[in-house]
Design an enzyme around this catalytic site. Structure first.
Site, PDB file in Angstrom:
ATOM      1  CG  HIS A  57      -2.219   0.828   1.094  1.00 12.11           C
ATOM      2  ND1 HIS A  57      -2.385   1.831  -0.025  1.00 12.11           N
ATOM      3  CD2 HIS A  57      -3.070   1.189   2.352  1.00 12.11           C
ATOM      4  CE1 HIS A  57      -3.446   2.493   0.339  1.00 12.11           C
ATOM      5  NE2 HIS A  57      -4.008   2.173   1.661  1.00 12.11           N
TER       6      HIS A  57
ATOM      7  CD  GLN B  95      -2.429   4.973   4.853  1.00  6.84           C
ATOM      8  OE1 GLN B  95      -3.470   4.954   4.372  1.00  6.84           O
ATOM      9  NE2 GLN B  95      -2.152   5.874   5.707  1.00  6.84           N
TER      10      GLN B  95
ATOM     11  NE  ARG C  70      -3.874   7.256   1.201  1.00  5.78           N
ATOM     12  CZ  ARG C  70      -4.462   6.280   1.107  1.00  5.78           C
ATOM     13  NH1 ARG C  70      -5.294   5.754   2.309  1.00  5.78           N
ATOM     14  NH2 ARG C  70      -4.710   6.021  -0.139  1.00  5.78           N
TER      15      ARG C  70
HETATM   16  N1  NVA Z   1      -4.573  -4.111   5.374  1.00  6.75           N
HETATM   17  C1  NVA Z   1      -5.625  -3.473   5.216  1.00  6.75           C
HETATM   18  C2  NVA Z   1      -5.431  -2.010   4.724  1.00  6.75           C
HETATM   19  C3  NVA Z   1      -6.611  -1.295   4.684  1.00  6.75           C
HETATM   20  C4  NVA Z   1      -6.489   0.054   3.887  1.00  6.75           C
HETATM   21  C5  NVA Z   1      -6.336  -4.148   3.855  1.00  6.75           C
HETATM   22  O1  NVA Z   1      -5.818  -4.350   2.964  1.00  6.75           O
HETATM   23  O2  NVA Z   1      -7.618  -4.315   3.819  1.00  6.75           O
HETATM   24  N1   CP Z   2      -6.169   3.621   4.477  1.00 10.18           N
HETATM   25  C1   CP Z   2      -6.868   3.307   3.536  1.00 10.18           C
HETATM   26  O1   CP Z   2      -6.407   2.988   2.309  1.00 10.18           O
HETATM   27  O2   CP Z   2      -8.284   3.584   3.541  1.00 10.18           O
HETATM   28  P1   CP Z   2      -9.372   3.403   2.327  1.00 10.18           P
HETATM   29  O3   CP Z   2      -9.563   1.650   2.397  1.00 10.18           O
HETATM   30  O4   CP Z   2     -10.467   3.777   3.123  1.00 10.18           O
HETATM   31  O5   CP Z   2      -9.107   3.693   1.238  1.00 10.18           O
END
Ligand code: NVA
Ligand code: CP
Length: 309
Positions: free
Chosen positions: A129, A132, A296
């Site tokens: 990610h 983030q 973000r």
């Molecule tokens: N580890 C989580 C992050 C959400 C922003 C997921 O992948 O659902």
């Molecule tokens: N932290 C994050 O990516 O949040 P969302 O899943 O709401 O986009």
């Protein structure tokens, strides 16, 4: 043309350039100065998973930069009915200037990028990610916990699942040279390929990376403590087992008391109180957490402008 698929492809200097742009644009935005850095540019945002922050921050971000965002849920476009990913990439990238995609496997993202004529941004995969982490990096800088000149002065402790967030912290630490301790339950360690890449990179950056199974050892004297959900998107069926396996990994005030007195706590959100974080820890650090969420917007504006430079 450069994509933003994972931080492994980025150098410390490039990450700094993106973050510097993010701070510059944040300052302008706060002063209500909206420069049309991406005038008339179209950003397609493809979501194969749910989102609040990623969707809103990219859509608002591109609008504030003078462009336009298109929200495309895979439930609504032909992709969800089986149109090949590579055809979707070839069609959409002929009509827009930038594409953000949130999907499952990293290989889906890579396939999409391979067929795209325009830069592709990873809006979260099962593996990582990275957008983030740009926001998290801005946040630890803003709260005085990191500077690019002295990365060795920062220790981050990540407690919980060795998931996309843990993988991303590992890559970021290895690139920038700060210390990272990851504590996961046995069997929930981070991705092995990422770990090996990061350990190799850390030889150059001098990052100290530790992979542990004890949250108390990980948190000791840390400057930044962070965690993420124990049940990521796509793992809903494992929920009960995970809750049992993660016993003892909640970031609560006892655990936080082992970190430095002035340590901060980050959470990428959404947060599940009583599981990965206690209600009191979450509320104590809510100013940090919601600044992180706001960042973000600013970090991704920096990224989009950087990619189109
Ligand atoms: N580890 C989580 C992050 C959400 C922003 C997921 O992948 O659902
Ligand atoms: N932290 C994050 O990516 O949040 P969302 O899943 O709401 O986009």
């Amino acid at each position: 043309m450069k994509h933003f698929l994972w931080l492994c492809d980025y150098s410390k200097e490039e990450i700094k350039e993106i973050i510097d742009l993010g701070f510059q644009i944040k300052k302008e935005t706060k002063a209500k100065i909206f420069k049309p850095y991406l005038k008339h540019q179209q950003l397609a945002m493809i979501f194969e998973k749910s989102s609040t922050r990623t969707r809103v921050s990219f859509e608002v971000g591109i609008n504030q930069l003078g462009g336009n965002g298109l929200f495309l849920s895979s439930r609504d476009i032909q992709l969800g009915r089986g149109e090949p990913l590579k055809d979707t990439a070839r069609v959409i990238s002929r009509m827009v200037d930038l594409i953000m995609i949130r999907t499952f496997g990293q290989e889906r993202l890579e396939e999409f990028a391979k067929y795209s004529k325009v830069p592709v941004i990873n809006g979260l995969t099962d593996l990582c990610h990275p957008v983030q982490l740009l926001a998290d990096l801005m946040t630890i800088i803003e709260f005085g916990k990191f500077d690019f000149e002295n990365p060795q002065n920062t220790t981050v402790a990540y407690i919980g699942d060795g998931n996309n967030m843990a993988n991303s912290w590992t890559v970021l630490a290895s690139k920038l040279g700060f210390n990272l301790r990851i504590a996961t339950p046995k069997g929930y360690e981070i991705d092995e390929n990422i770990k090996q890449k990061a350990l190799e990179e850390a030889k150059k950056s001098k990052a100290r990376l530790e992979f542990l199974n004890d949250p108390e050892v990980a948190v000791k004297e840390a400057d930044v403590v962070t965690t993420d959900t124990w049940v990521s998107m796509g793992q809903e069926e494992e929920k009960e087992k995970r809750i049992k396996d993660f016993k003892g990994f909640e970031v609560d005030s006892n655990l936080m008391s082992l970190a430095k007195k002035d340590a901060i706590f980050l959470h990428c959100l959404p947060a599940y109180r009583g599981y990965e974080v206690s209600e009191d820890v979450f509320e104590k650090y809510s100013e940090v957490i919601f600044t992180e969420a706001e960042n973000r917007l600013h970090a991704q504006k920096g990224l989009m402008v950087w990619l189109k430079k």
